[in-house]
Structure formats: C-alpha cells, structure tokens
Design a protein around this motif. Structure first.
Motif, mmCIF file in Angstrom:
data_model
loop_
_atom_site.group_PDB
_atom_site.id
_atom_site.type_symbol
_atom_site.label_atom_id
_atom_site.label_comp_id
_atom_site.label_asym_id
_atom_site.label_seq_id
_atom_site.Cartn_x
_atom_site.Cartn_y
_atom_site.Cartn_z
ATOM 1 N N ASP A 179 0.797 -1.220 0.000
ATOM 2 C CA ASP A 179 0.000 0.000 0.000
ATOM 3 C C ASP A 179 0.832 1.273 0.000
ATOM 4 O O ASP A 179 0.298 2.356 -0.253
ATOM 5 C CB ASP A 179 -0.952 0.006 1.199
ATOM 6 C CG ASP A 179 -0.211 0.100 2.524
ATOM 7 O OD1 ASP A 179 0.782 -0.629 2.695
ATOM 8 O OD2 ASP A 179 -0.613 0.895 3.389
ATOM 9 N N HIS A 180 2.133 1.162 0.264
ATOM 10 C CA HIS A 180 3.005 2.337 0.225
ATOM 11 C C HIS A 180 3.322 2.639 -1.241
ATOM 12 O O HIS A 180 4.010 1.870 -1.916
ATOM 13 C CB HIS A 180 4.284 2.074 1.009
ATOM 14 C CG HIS A 180 5.123 3.298 1.218
ATOM 15 N ND1 HIS A 180 5.908 3.835 0.220
ATOM 16 C CD2 HIS A 180 5.293 4.092 2.311
ATOM 17 C CE1 HIS A 180 6.536 4.893 0.682
ATOM 18 N NE2 HIS A 180 6.182 5.084 1.951
ATOM 19 N N GLN A 181 2.804 3.753 -1.734
ATOM 20 C CA GLN A 181 2.858 4.035 -3.172
ATOM 21 C C GLN A 181 4.276 4.104 -3.712
ATOM 22 O O GLN A 181 4.575 3.541 -4.774
ATOM 23 C CB GLN A 181 2.125 5.344 -3.469
ATOM 24 C CG GLN A 181 1.975 5.636 -4.951
ATOM 25 C CD GLN A 181 1.129 6.866 -5.217
ATOM 26 O OE1 GLN A 181 0.590 7.474 -4.303
ATOM 27 N NE2 GLN A 181 0.999 7.231 -6.480
ATOM 28 N N GLU A 182 5.170 4.781 -3.010
ATOM 29 C CA GLU A 182 6.537 4.922 -3.496
ATOM 30 C C GLU A 182 7.262 3.584 -3.519
ATOM 31 O O GLU A 182 7.974 3.272 -4.477
ATOM 32 C CB GLU A 182 7.299 5.934 -2.646
ATOM 33 C CG GLU A 182 6.822 7.370 -2.820
ATOM 34 C CD GLU A 182 7.652 8.353 -2.020
ATOM 35 O OE1 GLU A 182 8.662 7.921 -1.425
ATOM 36 O OE2 GLU A 182 7.305 9.546 -1.989
ATOM 37 N N LEU A 183 7.097 2.786 -2.465
ATOM 38 C CA LEU A 183 7.747 1.479 -2.429
ATOM 39 C C LEU A 183 7.174 0.568 -3.510
ATOM 40 O O LEU A 183 7.914 -0.169 -4.174
ATOM 41 C CB LEU A 183 7.585 0.843 -1.048
ATOM 42 C CG LEU A 183 8.168 -0.570 -0.883
ATOM 43 C CD1 LEU A 183 9.651 -0.599 -1.249
ATOM 44 C CD2 LEU A 183 7.946 -1.073 0.537
ATOM 45 N N THR A 239 0.630 -4.737 -9.594
ATOM 46 C CA THR A 239 0.656 -4.214 -8.233
ATOM 47 C C THR A 239 -0.759 -3.859 -7.788
ATOM 48 O O THR A 239 -1.554 -3.344 -8.577
ATOM 49 C CB THR A 239 1.550 -2.960 -8.120
ATOM 50 O OG1 THR A 239 1.019 -1.925 -8.944
ATOM 51 C CG2 THR A 239 2.984 -3.269 -8.542
ATOM 52 N N VAL A 240 -1.060 -4.140 -6.520
ATOM 53 C CA VAL A 240 -2.323 -3.726 -5.903
ATOM 54 C C VAL A 240 -1.994 -3.182 -4.519
ATOM 55 O O VAL A 240 -0.930 -3.471 -3.957
ATOM 56 C CB VAL A 240 -3.343 -4.881 -5.798
ATOM 57 C CG1 VAL A 240 -3.776 -5.339 -7.179
ATOM 58 C CG2 VAL A 240 -2.761 -6.053 -5.011
ATOM 59 N N SER A 241 -2.925 -2.407 -3.937
ATOM 60 C CA SER A 241 -2.628 -1.722 -2.685
ATOM 61 C C SER A 241 -3.471 -2.180 -1.506
ATOM 62 O O SER A 241 -3.266 -1.714 -0.384
ATOM 63 C CB SER A 241 -2.812 -0.209 -2.866
ATOM 64 O OG SER A 241 -4.143 0.073 -3.283
ATOM 65 N N THR A 242 -4.430 -3.091 -1.732
ATOM 66 C CA THR A 242 -5.280 -3.559 -0.640
ATOM 67 C C THR A 242 -5.415 -5.075 -0.684
ATOM 68 O O THR A 242 -5.183 -5.703 -1.722
ATOM 69 C CB THR A 242 -6.689 -2.943 -0.709
ATOM 70 O OG1 THR A 242 -7.381 -3.472 -1.858
ATOM 71 C CG2 THR A 242 -6.635 -1.422 -0.792
ATOM 72 N N GLY A 243 -5.856 -5.631 0.447
ATOM 73 C CA GLY A 243 -6.061 -7.064 0.504
ATOM 74 C C GLY A 243 -7.177 -7.525 -0.404
ATOM 75 O O GLY A 243 -7.073 -8.565 -1.053
ATOM 76 N N ARG A 244 -8.250 -6.756 -0.471
ATOM 77 C CA ARG A 244 -9.380 -7.150 -1.329
ATOM 78 C C ARG A 244 -8.987 -7.152 -2.799
ATOM 79 O O ARG A 244 -9.383 -8.049 -3.552
ATOM 80 C CB ARG A 244 -10.569 -6.210 -1.086
ATOM 81 C CG ARG A 244 -11.229 -6.402 0.269
ATOM 82 C CD ARG A 244 -12.456 -5.513 0.438
ATOM 83 N NE ARG A 244 -13.081 -5.727 1.744
ATOM 84 C CZ ARG A 244 -12.717 -5.104 2.852
ATOM 85 N NH1 ARG A 244 -11.742 -4.196 2.807
ATOM 86 N NH2 ARG A 244 -13.328 -5.353 3.997
#
Length: 230
Positions: free
Chosen positions: A8-12, A29-34
């Motif tokens: 979820d860390h955009q830069e990483l 890449t995705v940022s959440t579990g769902r």
C-alpha cells in the motif's frame, strides 16, 4: 515469470515494480487485501510479494485465503514487524520467506529467485530444442552455443514456448503471461513480438522455427516437423 505485488506504500510499490520489471518479470501491483484476492482469483501468477500492513486487512488473511484455495503460490512477506513471534507466525502461516523493511532491492530479488527455484525444484534449469537453448536463471538464449541478444519480453516468449513444447502456445495465454494488467496491449502486440523472436532465431542460425497455428496461437517445430505439416 509474472508477479503480484501487494503493497500500500505508493513509493515502495512503484520502486518494486520498476526494479523487478527491469529484472525480467511481468509485474502487477495492488494496494489492498481485497484487490489482491480479486487479482489472485482471476489471474495466474508465479509468485506473490505481500506486505502485511495493508489498510483493509492483515496480509496474513490474504495469504491464508491463498493457501486455502489449494493452489500453491510462492510468497515472500514484507513487513516492518521484526518481533520473532511475528516472523514465525508468517512462516508458519505459509510464507516461503520473510523480508524486513527497510531492505535492499538486490536482497529481495535474490530471495524471490530462491523461492521460485525451490518451487520449480531446480537450481538452474536449461530449456532446449534443436540447437536453441535458454537458461531460466541467467536469462541467456543461445543458438549452437552462441548467445542471441533478446529483449526482456522476447526472452519471456522464448521461455514460455520452450516450456510448453510440443504443445501449442495459446495466444491469449501469452497476452496474460507477458503483459501486466495495467499495460494496454494492442491487437497485434503478440504477433509483432513473435515476429521479432522468429527473425532473431533465424538470423542466429536456429534449426527450429515458430509456426503460427491459425486462430489458436504458436508452436515451435523442428525442420522435419515443419515439413511433415506442410
């Protein structure tokens, strides 16, 4: 190989995407579990890089769901939790390796390739047909022992076709395997890629060729097979 990065860390996340893509992987890449669970349900991946500190659920829930599906997927957990109990929980929960933040990209890549090798049961696999060979770890392609310079996706295409030979490589499978979901793929992208690889193999003196199976995909054949099919 195709990876799913859940961070979820955009830069990483962007840094991981750029580095691993340069190293020859196709990356989503995705940022959440769902979103991760949705991507895993509809896509095919070779490995999972999973952050535990997600905004909507603990990363261990994602891993547990993945393991409960019955399909094994190599997984490296990323976390800032350095307590021994947390590390043991991750490993006991089905993670193949555990990387503490902050970390060096080279370390993550090395650990990723190690879990992929273990999953494949190999240290250095060499795929070959006729006088064409491809080393999956070094990503070197050779014809009669002489290296052929391939771009990243050309190497990925050659590996995929050698892996499935003598079966047909289905075009739709290639689109899914070679391109990340965020990329826009033109109608003739795969055809153009196949054409470039075909030309490089021919110019290098390969005694195998790539045949088009109309309406289905492509197949690598030896000269006698091509003659028999003519």
């Amino acid at each position: 190989m195709k990876l799913l990065i859940v961070e979820d860390h955009q830069e990483l996340s962007a840094l991981l995407y750029r580095h691993l893509e340069r190293m020859g992987f196709a990356v989503d890449t995705v940022s959440t579990g769902r979103k991760a669970l949705h991507a895993l349900a509809i896509g095919q991946y070779d490995a999972l890089v999973l952050d535990l500190g997600l905004p909507d659920m603990d990363g261990m829930e994602v891993l547990a769901s993945c393991r409960q599906s019955g399909k094994y997927l190599p997984c490296i957990v990323l976390t800032a939790r350095d307590a021994l109990d947390s590390r043991l929980a991750g490993l006991n929960g089905g993670a193949d390796d555990y990387v503490l933040k902050p970390f060096e990209m080279s370390e993550l890549e090395a650990r990723l390739r190690a879990v992929l090798r273990r999953a494949q049961g190999i240290h250095q696999q060499k795929l070959s047909l006729g006088n064409v060979a491809f080393e999956t770890e070094s990503r070197f392609a050779t014809v009669n022992g002489k290296q052929v310079d391939l771009l990243r996706r050309e190497a990925m295409l050659l590996e995929e076709m050698l892996r499935v030979w003598p079966r047909i490589t289905v075009k739709e499978r290639l689109e899914e395997h070679l391109y990340a979901s965020r990329e826009s793929v033109t109608l003739n992208a795969v055809e153009a890629l196949v054409s470039r690889l075909r030309r490089k193999l021919r110019d290098g003196g390969a005694n195998v060729q790539i045949d088009t199976v109309r309406g289905v995909g492509y197949r690598m054949v030896l000269p006698q097979e091509a003659h028999a099919c003519a």
